[in-house]
Scaffold this active site. Sequence first.
Site, PDB file in Angstrom:
ATOM      1  CG  ASP A   1      -0.532   3.012   9.605  1.00  0.00           C
ATOM      2  OD1 ASP A   1      -0.496   2.159   8.706  1.00  0.00           O
ATOM      3  OD2 ASP A   1      -0.883   2.760  10.772  1.00  0.00           O
TER       4      ASP A   1
ATOM      5  CG  ASP B   1      -0.381   0.112   2.543  1.00  0.00           C
ATOM      6  OD1 ASP B   1       0.835   0.375   2.669  1.00  0.00           O
ATOM      7  OD2 ASP B   1      -1.130  -0.026   3.516  1.00  0.00           O
ATOM      8  CB  CYS B   2       0.306   4.879  -0.228  1.00  0.00           C
ATOM      9  SG  CYS B   2      -0.647   5.280   1.263  1.00  0.00           S
ATOM     10  CB  SER B   3       2.089   4.019   4.612  1.00  0.00           C
ATOM     11  OG  SER B   3       1.134   3.022   4.890  1.00  0.00           O
TER      12      SER B   3
ATOM     13  CG  HIS C   1      -1.839   8.668  -1.235  1.00  0.00           C
ATOM     14  ND1 HIS C   1      -1.851   7.306  -1.406  1.00  0.00           N
ATOM     15  CD2 HIS C   1      -1.119   9.165  -2.267  1.00  0.00           C
ATOM     16  CE1 HIS C   1      -1.186   6.998  -2.511  1.00  0.00           C
ATOM     17  NE2 HIS C   1      -0.727   8.121  -3.050  1.00  0.00           N
TER      18      HIS C   1
ATOM     19  CG  HIS D   1       1.322   7.200  -6.026  1.00  0.00           C
ATOM     20  ND1 HIS D   1       0.035   7.570  -5.747  1.00  0.00           N
ATOM     21  CD2 HIS D   1       1.382   7.085  -7.378  1.00  0.00           C
ATOM     22  CE1 HIS D   1      -0.658   7.680  -6.872  1.00  0.00           C
ATOM     23  NE2 HIS D   1       0.141   7.406  -7.856  1.00  0.00           N
TER      24      HIS D   1
END
Length: 168
Positions: A98, A79-81, A126, A138
């Site tokens: 996160d 995921d993004c993080s 995000h 990203h």
Amino acid sequence: RPLWRVGFGTDLPVVGRAPGSVRVVLPTGAVRRVARTAVVLHQPDEPAFAPSRASVVARARSFVGLDYLWAGTSGFGLDCSGLTWLTYRAHGIRLPRDASAQATFGRAVTRLRPGDLMFFGDPVHHVAMYAGHGRMVHAPGTGQSVQVVPTSIPPYAQEYAGARRVLP
């Protein structure tokens, strides 16, 4: 031929070496031979990659095309993080997991440099890594994959909430 898959960033203790390969201990405890070209050898107390702007961006770019996976933190999906967390972790830098917590890590900056973290939303939902030349790396969301896109595309340009610098 491959018999098992191990995700990027998995620590595999080396227990032997042979020409062109190393013997490693898998997370299951099994010992297997791995091609030397498939691993990064480093001392246990050192990162796999020396931290630099060029290296963190190159490593983040290496995940382009990998599927988005909610809560993903490995080479099986990100995921993004998870993308920023795993990339910096491989360079010996421990970020919070996160995006909202990453948004308080490092120092705030207004002039972006490659490797800086960019945040979006209020509250932050995000994170992306600035890649230079007006582009970012990203993991956008479900059904998509890690990608490099202009920072100016909607909705990101409208939701931009600031950036943080982790590297000096």
